[in-house]
Every structure is written in C-alpha cells, then in structure tokens.
Design a protein around this motif. Sequence first.
Motif, PDB file in Angstrom:
ATOM      1  N   SER A 145     -10.240  -1.501  -7.359  1.00  0.00           N
ATOM      2  CA  SER A 145      -9.213  -2.563  -7.306  1.00  0.00           C
ATOM      3  C   SER A 145      -9.476  -3.493  -6.131  1.00  0.00           C
ATOM      4  N   VAL A 146      -9.955  -2.883  -5.053  1.00  0.00           N
ATOM      5  CA  VAL A 146     -10.246  -3.731  -3.885  1.00  0.00           C
ATOM      6  C   VAL A 146     -11.422  -4.652  -4.216  1.00  0.00           C
TER       7      VAL A 146
ATOM      8  N   LYS B 123      -3.419  -1.977 -10.177  1.00  0.00           N
ATOM      9  CA  LYS B 123      -4.097  -2.835  -9.217  1.00  0.00           C
ATOM     10  C   LYS B 123      -5.392  -3.425  -9.774  1.00  0.00           C
ATOM     11  N   THR B 124      -5.949  -2.740 -10.796  1.00  0.00           N
ATOM     12  CA  THR B 124      -7.148  -3.322 -11.397  1.00  0.00           C
ATOM     13  C   THR B 124      -6.789  -4.338 -12.469  1.00  0.00           C
TER      14      THR B 124
ATOM     15  N   ASP C 187      -0.186   2.091   1.968  1.00  0.00           N
ATOM     16  CA  ASP C 187      -0.695   2.742   3.159  1.00  0.00           C
ATOM     17  C   ASP C 187      -2.203   2.585   3.324  1.00  0.00           C
ATOM     18  N   ASP C 188      -2.878   2.059   2.388  1.00  0.00           N
ATOM     19  CA  ASP C 188      -4.322   1.863   2.520  1.00  0.00           C
ATOM     20  C   ASP C 188      -4.553   0.545   3.256  1.00  0.00           C
TER      21      ASP C 188
ATOM     22  N   HIS D  10      -7.709   7.681 -10.641  1.00  0.00           N
ATOM     23  CA  HIS D  10      -7.023   7.073  -9.491  1.00  0.00           C
ATOM     24  C   HIS D  10      -7.989   6.866  -8.338  1.00  0.00           C
TER      25      HIS D  10
ATOM     26  N   SER E 243     -12.264 -11.504  -7.429  1.00  0.00           N
ATOM     27  CA  SER E 243     -11.489 -12.505  -8.176  1.00  0.00           C
ATOM     28  C   SER E 243     -11.093 -13.656  -7.266  1.00  0.00           C
TER      29      SER E 243
ATOM     30  N   SER F  25     -12.639  -5.605  -7.217  1.00  0.00           N
ATOM     31  CA  SER F  25     -12.352  -6.634  -8.234  1.00  0.00           C
ATOM     32  C   SER F  25     -11.344  -7.655  -7.708  1.00  0.00           C
TER      33      SER F  25
ATOM     34  N   THR G 215       0.120  -0.063  -8.481  1.00  0.00           N
ATOM     35  CA  THR G 215      -0.560   1.187  -8.183  1.00  0.00           C
ATOM     36  C   THR G 215      -1.883   1.323  -8.949  1.00  0.00           C
ATOM     37  N   ASN G 216      -2.690   2.282  -8.480  1.00  0.00           N
ATOM     38  CA  ASN G 216      -3.896   2.633  -9.230  1.00  0.00           C
ATOM     39  C   ASN G 216      -3.644   3.785 -10.207  1.00  0.00           C
ATOM     40  N   LEU G 217      -2.434   4.279 -10.131  1.00  0.00           N
ATOM     41  CA  LEU G 217      -2.076   5.376 -11.028  1.00  0.00           C
ATOM     42  C   LEU G 217      -1.360   4.801 -12.246  1.00  0.00           C
ATOM     43  N   ASP G 218      -2.022   3.859 -12.916  1.00  0.00           N
ATOM     44  CA  ASP G 218      -1.321   3.161 -13.980  1.00  0.00           C
ATOM     45  C   ASP G 218      -1.533   3.855 -15.324  1.00  0.00           C
ATOM     46  N   LYS G 219      -0.640   4.778 -15.591  1.00  0.00           N
ATOM     47  CA  LYS G 219      -0.654   5.483 -16.875  1.00  0.00           C
ATOM     48  C   LYS G 219       0.701   5.344 -17.516  1.00  0.00           C
TER      49      LYS G 219
ATOM     50  N   MET H 260      -4.677  -9.164 -10.391  1.00  0.00           N
ATOM     51  CA  MET H 260      -5.489  -9.586  -9.252  1.00  0.00           C
ATOM     52  C   MET H 260      -4.602 -10.119  -8.135  1.00  0.00           C
TER      53      MET H 260
ATOM     54  N   VAL I 198       0.945   6.261  -4.558  1.00  0.00           N
ATOM     55  CA  VAL I 198       0.284   7.342  -3.808  1.00  0.00           C
ATOM     56  C   VAL I 198       0.254   6.996  -2.333  1.00  0.00           C
ATOM     57  N   MET I 199       1.126   7.618  -1.617  1.00  0.00           N
ATOM     58  CA  MET I 199       1.187   7.360  -0.164  1.00  0.00           C
ATOM     59  C   MET I 199       1.442   8.653   0.558  1.00  0.00           C
TER      60      MET I 199
ATOM     61  N   GLN J 147      -6.496  -2.273   1.472  1.00  0.00           N
ATOM     62  CA  GLN J 147      -5.737  -2.956   0.425  1.00  0.00           C
ATOM     63  C   GLN J 147      -4.686  -3.875   1.063  1.00  0.00           C
TER      64      GLN J 147
END
Lengths: 720, 128
Positions: free
Chosen positions: A506-507, B109-110, B14-15, A499, A513, A509, B87-91, B113, B59-60, B18
């Motif tokens: 992610s930011v 998020k990865t 919250d970032d 994470h 993009s 890429s 999210t970046n917690l993609d499981k 796009m 995640v906030m 992003q």
Amino acid sequence: MTFYAFSALFNFFTSLGLGLFVLVKNKNNKTSQTFSAFAFTIAFWSFFYYLWQIADNSDSALFWCRVLMAGAIFIPVTYLHFVVRFLNIQKQKIFLILSYILFSLFLLFDITPLFVSHVEPLLGFAFWPIAGPIFSIFLPIWLAYVVYSSYLLYQRYRSVEGLQRLQIRYVLLGMILGFAGGSTNYFLWYYIPIPPIFNIFTSAYVATVAYSIIRYRLMDIRIVARKIFIFVGASVVAYLTYYAILWFENNLLGGAYSSKSFLIGVVIAGLFVTLFQYSSRWIEKLANKYFFFSLYNYQETINRVSGQLTHYTDLSKINDLVSATIKESLGVTRVEINLFDKNSRSAKKDLLVKYLQTNQRPVVLEELNILVNDERLKDQRETFSAVYEQVKNLGASICLPMVSNERLIGIIILGPKVIGDPFTVEDLELLMTLSNQAAIAIDNAELYKEVKDFNKTLKQKVNEQTMSLQDKTKVLEEQAEHLKKLLAMRSEFLDIASHQLKTPISVISGTISMFKEGSVQKMPVETQNKLIDNIYQKSLKISQIIRDILQASEFDTEKFSFVEKRIVPVDLNKMLTDVVADNKAFADEKKLQLIFTPNPANPQINSDPDYLEQAFFNLVDNALKYTKEGKVEVSLDENPQSIIIKVKDTGVGIPKDDQVRMFGKFERAKNAVDMYTDGSGLGLFITKEIIEAHPGGTIAFASEEGKGTEFTITIPKTKK
Amino acid sequence: MAEEEIKQVLMIEDDPDQMFLYKSAFDLQKIPSVMANGGKVGIEQAKRWHPKVIVLDIVMEGVDGEEVLKRLKADPTTKDIPVIVFTNLDKKPVKEKFMALGATEFWGKTELMPMALAAKVQDYFDRR
C-alpha cells in the motif's frame, strides 16, 4: 403214460421253454442263440422221444426213433458251439464247421439201418432201438464231444474267479447231470439191462442253467423267469384248488351240479378269490425271497434312503447314511466314498475317473475282466486292462460314479461282499440309484454348505464393515475437525499473510500513484527522498515476508527433515560469528549490544549449514527486535553428549500466558505485536523445525515479562 | 465565542511510514490533519479536536481499531463523527463487522490511493 414218456415230455417242455425265453429275451446275443439252439435240439429230441414212447407199432416206433436220433446227433455239436460261445473261445470256427459237417454225415446214416438198426422189445419197453454199425462209431464221438465241451467248461471254471466261475459251476453241473442222465439211454442199445431211469435228469441242466441265469445273471433274464415262476406257482395253486373243490363237491355234496354245490359254491368262490390273492402274494414273496430277495428289499431300501437323503444337508451325515445302507443291503466288506475336490486337476487325468465319466455306469471288476478278454473289444483292451489294474489296486470290486447334473463329483468304492458272492443286476441297480441319489444329495449339501459359509462370511464381513464403518466415521469426524482447524489456521494464515504483504504494498502503490499524479514532484525535496526511500524499504520487506511465508510452508507439509547428503560437519564458531556480523547493523541502529564469544574448543556438529544458520539468525534477529535497550548475548558450549547454544536478551520478555504458544505458526505474544506489528509470527516456528530435525535436537526458552528472554538450543553430537 | 471549528481530519495510524505518506498527501491538498500514533492517543485527540472526519487503521499496537471505534461510538461527544476505516485488512467479514459497529466507510489501503483519500476527506469537509 409211462414214466419215461412223461420224462420225455417234461424234458421237451422245459428245454423248449428255456430255449424260447433265452432267445426271446436276448435274440441278438450269440451266446443266447447258441444256447437256444442247444436247448431246441434237446427239445426236438425229447419230443420225438415222447412220441416214440407212446408209439403203438414197431414201424412208427422205429420211425420216431430215427427222428429223435436226428436231434440227438446234433446235441453234442450244439453243446460245443454253445460252450465255445459262452466261454468266448477263439479259433474254433473251422473246427465247429467241420464238426457240423461230421455230424451231418451221421445224419445221413440215420436214415439207413446202419445207424438205428431196428427196434425190439426190451426190459419192458415195447420198441427199443438197437445200434447199427455206424452208431458204434457215432457213440464214442458223441461222448468225446460231450466230454471235450465239458472239459472246456471245467478248464475255464478252474481258471476264473467270481461271477463267471459261479455261472460255469452251475451250467457245468447241470450239463454233466443232464448228459449223464441222458446217457443212461444208451445202455439198452447194447443190450445192457439198465433202463434209462435217469433220462429225466436231462432236464437238470435246465434247472441249473435257469438258476445260473437267475442268480448269476447268466443271460440276464431273471425278471421274466420270476414272472413265469409266479405264474406257474399260481396256476398250480389254482389247479390244485380246483381239483380239491371238485373232489369235495363230488364226494361230499352229491356232485358238482347239485343244489348244495351251487349254494356252497358261492361261498367257495368268494373264499377262493381271497385265498388266491393271498397265495399269489405269498408265491411272489417266495420268488423274491429265494431269487430276488435283493429286489424286494432294494425297493424298500431305495425308497427309505431317498427320503432320508433329501433331509440331510450335512455332508458327513450323507456319507454315513450311504455307506451304512450299502453295507447293510449288500453285505460288502468295505465302502469308501471319495469326493472330488472341485479344484483338483489330478483327478481328471485319472484313467478310472475318465472311464467313469464317459460311461457313467458302475465299473465291476469281474465285468472288466470279461471285457479285457473279449475278442470283440480287442481295440479297447488296453483301456480295460489299465482300468482293471487300477480298480484291482484299489482293492475294489465295484467303482460307482456319483453323477450330479451330468458332472462326476466323486466315486464310491466297494470291496467284495462278505460272503464272496458276485454282484447281481439288482445289486447294481440299487447301487446306481443310491449313488445318484447320494450324488445329488452331496451336491446339494455342498451347495448348502457354500451358501451357509457364504452367509457366514457375509455376516462377518458385514460386521467388519459396520464396525469399521463406525470406526471410519469416527476417524472421518476427527479428520473433519482437524481439517476445519487446519482450514481455520490456513485462512488465518492467509489473512495475516495478505495483511503483511499489503502493508508494504500500500505504501509503494500509494507513493507511486502520487508520483504519477505529479503530486510528489510538488513536494519538498526531503519529502520526496523520504518517500523514495520508503518505497525501496517496503519492497525489500515484501521479499522478506514472501521468503518467510515460503519457508513456513516448507515446514508445513511433513515433519521437516534434512537431506542426507547436505549434512556436513559445521564449524559453529565461524557460523555464529557470521550470524552476529549479519545482525550488527540492526543492533547498532537500535543501539543495542550484540556479543558473541567464540568457544576455544570449537565443537563441531553435523548439520545442514544453510538451515542451521537460518535458525541462529532468526533467534538473534528476534532477540534484537524485541529488546528496547540493553544487550543480546550469544554463547556456545558443550558437554560430552551435546552442543549448547544460547541467545540471551534483555528485552520485553514473553508473558507467561503466551509462552505456551510461542513455537506455533503465526503465534505472536501480545507484547510482541505491540512492539513489532510486522512480525510474521513464523520465525520461532521455523527455528524449532530446524533444530528438531537434528536427532535429539531441542529448543527451549526461559523468559520473564519485562526482564528478558534466554533461548537454549541443544543438539546431541552424532557420528556422521 | 462562535465555535470556530477548524475542519480537520484525524488519522489514527501507528506505522510511521504510512503516516508520512498520507500526511504528505493531506499537506499537498492543504487539508489540516492530525496524526495520532495509536488507538489510545487517537481517542484522546478525537475528544479534544472534534475532527470533521476520522481515518482509522485497524491493526495497531495497544488499543486497536475495533476498540477505538467502539469507544468512539459509545462516547456521546464523539459518536457522530464519521469514521472511515482505512486498513490493509480489507476482507468482507471485517468490513461487515466494522460497518455494523458504526463505521461510515471501509476502505483498503491498496484500493484507495492517498490523493483519493484526501479528496474524500475534502468531501466530508464540504458536505457539513
């Protein structure tokens, strides 16, 4: 028949009988052959003596006289020959040959009146021979030979011990008696008025030789002699009984063929058969008792002991039984049972052991002595001598091999008999049987013991294994639990790590993009610049996170410790000043005060500078991160034992509930997460590991939510 | 008083970096967007604006994504708004959890796009 005729016949039968038996039993033995020759010579002489005695005219008497003298002539030389052979005397061959020639010459003269001159009535004898001139030469020579041979026997008798001594004793005794008795014949030849009353004593030698044979294994034909004895005894009984019955029937029942006799005869017949059986057994017992006591007893002994031996599995019991049996049956002074240690090598080199192994027969001291002196076994003399010496040194009379499965497993050593008697053939047979039984029993007992021991050991091991299995299972369960925890922690760590890494990625890429699509280029310049700056910052962030993760894993494997040679004295003032300088920009950004006042004393500490700086940096960085406003103060103090460094902030503090977990990996207080979602949770963990790598180093904090936190590092001073 | 609904997307994130990125994307596509900084603000904004679709981070600080989703779905006024969990917690387990909670879509998020996200949001606008 006169007494003298009877005595001659008696002599004839006994000598013939003995000569035959000795020859039949041992026809290949030179001693037996010479003895038989001697005995036959006497038999020959006796037979014609008898014929002479019953002769009824002087011519036949003279003739018989001459014939009997032919026998008598060769008596001394055959006697000498026997003695030489019996005593194993060497270098007499030529002498013997000459003797034979000499006596043959006398034989020639025997035909003539020069030897036996004539016969005449003397002292009640019808026809007594009178000596011729050659006879007078013959007689002294005859005596000389007899004396010489006897002397040889006597000489040997004096010089040996034990078995041979006893053998000789009886032979000698018999011979002397015999010759003395026989010599009483010669008086009348010279008109000396002494009749040959002792002629019957000629047979004395038969008796004594027989006894020697029986008792002392002379020529070893006792079994047959025993049978004869029993047969003769039974025959005598039958003979006597027959004549008793006959007398009874003739004198009391009116004749053997009267009707009374026939009737009574039935009863007598039955009685006789029964009594005869009893008497036969009694005679056997007598035979056994006096000469073969051992045999009778031994059979019983062997049967009894064999039965007992198979029951015992205890080695010591077996040893006791065997020793006791041998002592009782043979009356030996000492019994020693020596078992070979299976692993012993020295035993194998032992000469006696080797000898026993090859021969697998009892070694009798006296026999060895004989073997040593036996000319025919000259080339083995050394071996025999050596073994003899060894046995003698052991104080043993007999050494018995204990053989089981063709393997020599031990030796039984026997001392001499209490009464001093030598060991008979039966003794040896008993001993052989006993020792073999014992060997088998011992082998079995050892096997049994091995099995028992093995079982015991097996049980023990099984118990151990079972126990340790139980323990191991417990340990394994604990380990599994621990592993589960670790795995959970690891997957948590990976989750968090991924994470943490994905966020900046992610930011990057995402932005790239958009660049590729050409979208960014359409945005306002400020936006573009901001986006570009973002990418840069995020990539830095990734590096940092990776560094953190790697460092944490470094602390992961074992208890972290310093590398010896990287430890150097560290200038703390300088280090802390540097750390503060590194964090200045961050502090300014957040508009926080960051202060460090160097300590004038400038205490030093032995440490690894890279890691120590890292620890300090983490603390200051943390303090700044989790403070919204106010200041962060760094101080350096000391006491006689340690260095004390403090980092105090006016930040969000750590909630009481979270305080416990703070130094754990990935542990972050709730409010820290609120403040700084990017925190890896590894900083404090790493710091703690570094500080605790110093001997006696500690790190602690005091904190209150909303008020601030103060971290204290204590490192004892050490001599390098 | 015809309810003139402005079709807009609510992004609860919250970032700030992003937020900036995705806002830029929405702006470029001319998609009206509301950025909510954190879960608490997000729920308020959702109730207020009734966005056509919500893009929700997990995640906030404070009220996190899970809590937000639960509350949204518990509230009758917001439960029908489609929620894209972003999210970046993609499981997988996380995805399953959030889908079970009522999320419409779940994206990393990865994976997705910014422009693709914008296009997806546009889809939601066009569908209704």
